[in-house]
Motif scaffolding. Sequence first.
Motif, short mmCIF file in Angstrom:
data_model
loop_
_atom_site.label_atom_id
_atom_site.label_comp_id
_atom_site.label_asym_id
_atom_site.label_seq_id
_atom_site.Cartn_x
_atom_site.Cartn_y
_atom_site.Cartn_z
N VAL A 44 12.36 6.68 -16.29
CA VAL A 44 11.02 7.18 -16.63
C VAL A 44 10.89 7.41 -18.13
O VAL A 44 9.94 6.97 -18.77
CB VAL A 44 10.72 8.48 -15.85
N LYS A 45 11.89 8.09 -18.72
CA LYS A 45 11.79 8.47 -20.13
C LYS A 45 11.76 7.24 -21.05
O LYS A 45 11.03 7.21 -22.03
CB LYS A 45 12.98 9.36 -20.50
N GLU A 46 12.57 6.24 -20.71
CA GLU A 46 12.68 5.07 -21.57
C GLU A 46 11.85 3.89 -21.05
O GLU A 46 11.94 2.79 -21.60
CB GLU A 46 14.16 4.69 -21.73
N ASN A 47 11.11 4.14 -19.95
CA ASN A 47 10.22 3.13 -19.39
C ASN A 47 10.95 1.82 -19.13
O ASN A 47 10.53 0.74 -19.56
CB ASN A 47 9.02 2.91 -20.33
N LYS A 48 12.09 1.92 -18.41
CA LYS A 48 12.93 0.75 -18.18
C LYS A 48 12.58 0.10 -16.84
O LYS A 48 12.48 0.78 -15.82
CB LYS A 48 14.40 1.16 -18.16
#
Length: 230
Positions: A44-48
């Motif tokens: 979620v944080k790095e939109n992977k």
Amino acid sequence: MDELNVVYEDNHIIVVIKPQNIPTQEDESHDKDLLTMVKEYIKVKENKPGNVFVGLVHRLDRPTGGIMVFAKTSKAASRLTQEMHTGDFKKRYLTVVVGKPREKRAKLVNYLLKNARTNTVQVVPELTTNAKRAELDYIVLDEKEKVSLLDVNLATGRSHQIRVQLKNIGCPVYGDVKYGGDKLAKGHNLALWAYELKFVHPTTKENMTFKCYPPEDITPWNVFNLDIVK
């Protein structure tokens, strides 16, 4: 997404606090595990897109809480795993045990054998097939009438090691249903907490130290002044 308590993060590692009673990785219970939570957090944080790589470098027993590091790259995972073999990866624990150890400072060396069927570990003679050497040092920090506070330095990382080795000297961990430490502690969590982690950063080579302390307002931690550790 469950709330993840992140202590430190960079491109190579992530250090988090593991809550008690959550598995480090998926087990037969299929309850939400910490490894999955870390992967979801990074995704979620790095939109992977797709799967996220997170390397499991070390483990804590399900009932144990405290500080853990995960690798965010395969290179970091490999180097941290190597540190565990060379002794540069150091873990310290706080524990409350039932009773008072006869020796106030000691090194314990035992041979442990795990029974996978019952998920229990026992101390066995050295030459027992499949037995693994286990070593730790402990210091008694404080004693009350029925319980003692110990600082434990783990030299090897065997399954249930601290719990079994301390039971073997007649002082099971408070709240440990599996190894006889629950006589005073019905309904309380296991009093075992990974409070300090030291390792060399896998890429910068910086000496890293992380600390977190057990919940001071909860039994049995609240009968001791944890400032003696801090």
